[in-house]
Motif scaffolding. Structure first.
Motif, PDB file in Angstrom:
ATOM      1  N   MET A   1      15.060  29.380 -30.625  1.00  0.00           N
ATOM      2  CA  MET A   1      15.398  29.819 -29.266  1.00  0.00           C
ATOM      3  C   MET A   1      16.773  29.290 -28.890  1.00  0.00           C
ATOM      4  O   MET A   1      17.188  28.234 -29.357  1.00  0.00           O
ATOM      5  N   GLU A   2      17.431  30.034 -28.033  1.00  0.00           N
ATOM      6  CA  GLU A   2      18.741  29.611 -27.514  1.00  0.00           C
ATOM      7  C   GLU A   2      18.592  29.250 -26.034  1.00  0.00           C
ATOM      8  O   GLU A   2      18.013  30.011 -25.257  1.00  0.00           O
ATOM      9  N   ILE A   3      19.062  28.075 -25.648  1.00  0.00           N
ATOM     10  CA  ILE A   3      18.952  27.614 -24.260  1.00  0.00           C
ATOM     11  C   ILE A   3      20.289  27.737 -23.547  1.00  0.00           C
ATOM     12  O   ILE A   3      21.326  27.367 -24.080  1.00  0.00           O
ATOM     13  N   THR A   4      20.238  28.244 -22.321  1.00  0.00           N
ATOM     14  CA  THR A   4      21.391  28.210 -21.419  1.00  0.00           C
ATOM     15  C   THR A   4      20.948  27.548 -20.117  1.00  0.00           C
ATOM     16  O   THR A   4      19.871  27.849 -19.596  1.00  0.00           O
ATOM     17  N   ILE A   5      21.763  26.622 -19.613  1.00  0.00           N
ATOM     18  CA  ILE A   5      21.468  25.928 -18.357  1.00  0.00           C
ATOM     19  C   ILE A   5      22.615  26.180 -17.391  1.00  0.00           C
ATOM     20  O   ILE A   5      23.777  26.035 -17.752  1.00  0.00           O
ATOM     21  N   LYS A   6      22.286  26.555 -16.171  1.00  0.00           N
ATOM     22  CA  LYS A   6      23.341  26.822 -15.184  1.00  0.00           C
ATOM     23  C   LYS A   6      22.949  26.273 -13.824  1.00  0.00           C
ATOM     24  O   LYS A   6      21.783  26.360 -13.426  1.00  0.00           O
ATOM     25  N   LYS A   7      23.928  25.709 -13.130  1.00  0.00           N
ATOM     26  CA  LYS A   7      23.705  25.207 -11.777  1.00  0.00           C
ATOM     27  C   LYS A   7      24.092  26.261 -10.750  1.00  0.00           C
ATOM     28  O   LYS A   7      25.133  26.906 -10.866  1.00  0.00           O
ATOM     29  N   TYR A   8      23.252  26.416  -9.733  1.00  0.00           N
ATOM     30  CA  TYR A   8      23.560  27.269  -8.581  1.00  0.00           C
ATOM     31  C   TYR A   8      23.410  26.436  -7.309  1.00  0.00           C
ATOM     32  O   TYR A   8      22.501  25.610  -7.209  1.00  0.00           O
ATOM     33  N   VAL A   9      24.286  26.648  -6.380  1.00  0.00           N
ATOM     34  CA  VAL A   9      24.154  26.054  -5.054  1.00  0.00           C
ATOM     35  C   VAL A   9      23.767  27.184  -4.112  1.00  0.00           C
ATOM     36  O   VAL A   9      24.582  28.061  -3.809  1.00  0.00           O
ATOM     37  N   LEU A  10      22.506  27.189  -3.685  1.00  0.00           N
ATOM     38  CA  LEU A  10      21.959  28.296  -2.904  1.00  0.00           C
ATOM     39  C   LEU A  10      22.207  28.052  -1.415  1.00  0.00           C
ATOM     40  O   LEU A  10      21.700  27.077  -0.852  1.00  0.00           O
ATOM     41  N   PRO A  11      22.955  28.931  -0.748  1.00  0.00           N
ATOM     42  CA  PRO A  11      23.195  28.760   0.695  1.00  0.00           C
ATOM     43  C   PRO A  11      22.012  29.260   1.517  1.00  0.00           C
ATOM     44  O   PRO A  11      21.448  30.323   1.242  1.00  0.00           O
ATOM     45  N   LEU A  12      21.596  28.483   2.502  1.00  0.00           N
ATOM     46  CA  LEU A  12      20.472  28.848   3.351  1.00  0.00           C
ATOM     47  C   LEU A  12      20.939  29.615   4.582  1.00  0.00           C
ATOM     48  O   LEU A  12      22.058  29.422   5.066  1.00  0.00           O
ATOM     49  N   LYS A  13      20.077  30.487   5.098  1.00  0.00           N
ATOM     50  CA  LYS A  13      20.408  31.232   6.319  1.00  0.00           C
ATOM     51  C   LYS A  13      20.588  30.285   7.502  1.00  0.00           C
ATOM     52  O   LYS A  13      21.443  30.503   8.358  1.00  0.00           O
ATOM     53  N   HIS A  14      19.745  29.263   7.552  1.00  0.00           N
ATOM     54  CA  HIS A  14      19.783  28.294   8.650  1.00  0.00           C
ATOM     55  C   HIS A  14      19.618  26.893   8.075  1.00  0.00           C
ATOM     56  O   HIS A  14      19.033  26.726   7.002  1.00  0.00           O
ATOM     57  N   THR A  15      20.111  25.894   8.802  1.00  0.00           N
ATOM     58  CA  THR A  15      19.815  24.513   8.435  1.00  0.00           C
ATOM     59  C   THR A  15      18.301  24.350   8.364  1.00  0.00           C
ATOM     60  O   THR A  15      17.583  24.740   9.275  1.00  0.00           O
ATOM     61  N   PHE A  16      17.832  23.813   7.243  1.00  0.00           N
ATOM     62  CA  PHE A  16      16.393  23.656   7.042  1.00  0.00           C
ATOM     63  C   PHE A  16      16.026  22.196   7.235  1.00  0.00           C
ATOM     64  O   PHE A  16      16.497  21.321   6.497  1.00  0.00           O
ATOM     65  N   SER A  17      15.195  21.926   8.235  1.00  0.00           N
ATOM     66  CA  SER A  17      14.816  20.552   8.560  1.00  0.00           C
ATOM     67  C   SER A  17      13.306  20.377   8.500  1.00  0.00           C
ATOM     68  O   SER A  17      12.552  21.243   8.953  1.00  0.00           O
ATOM     69  N   ILE A  18      12.893  19.230   7.925  1.00  0.00           N
ATOM     70  CA  ILE A  18      11.508  18.795   8.002  1.00  0.00           C
ATOM     71  C   ILE A  18      11.542  17.379   8.586  1.00  0.00           C
ATOM     72  O   ILE A  18      12.601  16.902   8.991  1.00  0.00           O
ATOM     73  N   SER A  19      10.411  16.699   8.609  1.00  0.00           N
ATOM     74  CA  SER A  19      10.344  15.413   9.305  1.00  0.00           C
ATOM     75  C   SER A  19      11.255  14.348   8.699  1.00  0.00           C
ATOM     76  O   SER A  19      11.646  13.412   9.390  1.00  0.00           O
ATOM     77  N   ARG A  20      11.625  14.491   7.421  1.00  0.00           N
ATOM     78  CA  ARG A  20      12.390  13.414   6.772  1.00  0.00           C
ATOM     79  C   ARG A  20      13.797  13.805   6.314  1.00  0.00           C
ATOM     80  O   ARG A  20      14.547  12.947   5.849  1.00  0.00           O
ATOM     81  N   GLU A  21      14.196  15.072   6.412  1.00  0.00           N
ATOM     82  CA  GLU A  21      15.502  15.469   5.896  1.00  0.00           C
ATOM     83  C   GLU A  21      15.915  16.842   6.406  1.00  0.00           C
ATOM     84  O   GLU A  21      15.087  17.620   6.890  1.00  0.00           O
ATOM     85  N   SER A  22      17.246  17.117   6.281  1.00  0.00           N
ATOM     86  CA  SER A  22      17.802  18.428   6.643  1.00  0.00           C
ATOM     87  C   SER A  22      18.834  18.821   5.591  1.00  0.00           C
ATOM     88  O   SER A  22      19.505  17.958   5.015  1.00  0.00           O
ATOM     89  N   HIS A  23      18.967  20.131   5.344  1.00  0.00           N
ATOM     90  CA  HIS A  23      20.024  20.578   4.445  1.00  0.00           C
ATOM     91  C   HIS A  23      20.390  22.035   4.702  1.00  0.00           C
ATOM     92  O   HIS A  23      19.593  22.802   5.249  1.00  0.00           O
ATOM     93  N   ASP A  24      21.627  22.386   4.329  1.00  0.00           N
ATOM     94  CA  ASP A  24      22.159  23.739   4.485  1.00  0.00           C
ATOM     95  C   ASP A  24      22.280  24.472   3.153  1.00  0.00           C
ATOM     96  O   ASP A  24      22.500  25.677   3.124  1.00  0.00           O
ATOM     97  N   PHE A  25      22.197  23.724   2.065  1.00  0.00           N
ATOM     98  CA  PHE A  25      22.296  24.292   0.720  1.00  0.00           C
ATOM     99  C   PHE A  25      21.196  23.688  -0.144  1.00  0.00           C
ATOM    100  O   PHE A  25      20.725  22.579   0.107  1.00  0.00           O
TER     101      PHE A  25
END
Length: 336
Positions: A1-25
């Motif tokens: 098998m041949e492996i390829t690994i790629k990083k993506y930074v996914l932009p969110l529609k809105h800031t996503f917050s839960i009780s312990r953290e927030s992020h936009d990407f």
């Protein structure tokens, strides 16, 4: 098998917050496994709570790249056992396991749900998550995305008031997720008010290791309680059976589709309600989750719906919650 690994930074529609953290990407690792002219895709997202980053996952896989590429791939279950033997994190294993399952189905020319002999004519509708925010912004998010079921992220001193305000704007089913922010006493106290406001169940109200508190809650709460942070790997299902009415299984946390299917079977055997949740994956990860939905009571697979831009094609979730499964085999994923 041949492996390829790629990083993506996914932009969110809105800031996503839960009780312990927030992020936009959301950082995401996409793994491709190519074999006999077919390519399978898998995904695992980074997560600060579990101290997982793209770099840590990539390094793990690179350390065993040669062994993986020389592996004689036949079917996903044996491949998953091989990966476990290499002491990779469950997040890294998940990306590889999802890719292997997608590849396997594409090699056979059949979707995974068909290979597993499940009927996809009936399945639960995914909830749509409303991140913790000001009430006005939470209402605006609901109006932007009218939906039959909302998961409401909570974790403040005004949680019942928040749900009461949101209820004024929709007749949708509510599920609430405190992400470990409540005490047992708060949970028991909040539950009757939330039930009156049309809440279906409470997800992970207490800290993941507060088993004494959960034992108290399970006997006194008027609402069902579903485990998330308390249910990570296969061995957790049995423990959760004594403290919860259901479990939320996350592919990234347990190590992919292969262990998730065993966890589903165990939970059902114990009489627990079964949910599979997402961790803000793109359509790569969501398409894998979708293969499981005929087996589930609840599903939270809105990850790609929360993104400003997606990176893949696969399963499509329509405005009425109906799922359109791709004609390709496996999870049916292709990168854009």
């Amino acid at each position: 098998m041949e492996i390829t690994i790629k990083k993506y930074v996914l932009p969110l529609k809105h800031t996503f917050s839960i009780s312990r953290e927030s992020h936009d990407f959301q950082d995401s690792m996409i793994v491709a496994l190519k074999h006999n002219g077919k390519t399978g895709y898998g995904e695992a997202t980074s997560n600060p709570y579990y101290k997982i980053t793209f770099s840590t996952m990539q390094a793990e896989i690179e350390n065993v790249r040669e062994e993986i590429e020389n592996y004689n791939f036949k079917e996903p279950e044996a491949f998953h056992a091989f990966l476990v033997s290499k002491n990779l994190s469950n997040f890294a294993i998940c990306a590889l396991d999802l890719a292997a399952n997608d590849l396997y189905g594409k090699l056979l020319g059949k979707p995974l749900y068909e290979i597993w002999q499940t009927d996809n004519s009936s399945y639960p509708v995914t909830n749509y998550t409303i991140g913790l925010d000001t009430v006005d912004k939470m209402v605006a998010k609901m109006k932007e995305m009218p939906w039959p079921i909302y998961k409401i992220k909570l974790g403040t001193q005004q949680d019942v008031e928040i749900v009461r305000e949101l209820r004024k704007h929709t007749d949708a089913i509510f599920r609430v997720d405190a992400n470990c922010a409540w005490t047992a006493e708060e949970t028991i106290l909040n539950a009757p008010y939330l039930k009156e406001l049309g809440v279906e169940f409470i997800e992970q109200p207490l800290k993941a290791d507060d088993w004494k508190g959960m034992e108290k809650v399970i006997h006194k709460s008027v609402l069902p309680i579903v485990a998330d942070e308390s249910c990570i790997v296969e061995s957790d299902v049995e423990k959760c059976g004594l403290h919860f009415t259901g479990v939320n299984i996350k592919l990234t946390k347990c190590g992919g589709l292969t262990p998730a299917r065993r966890m589903i079977a165990k939970a059902k055997e114990m009489g627990l309600k079964v949910m599979v949740g997402c961790m803000t994956e793109s359509t790569v990860g969501i398409s894998a989750i979708a293969q499981l939905i005929p087996q589930l009571d609840y599903v939270d697979m809105d990850g790609a719906m929360l993104l400003k831009e997606d990176i893949a094609d696969g399963v499509i979730i329509k405005d009425d919650g109906k799922v359109i499964f791709p004609s390709q085999g496996g999870s049916g994923v292709s990168l854009r």
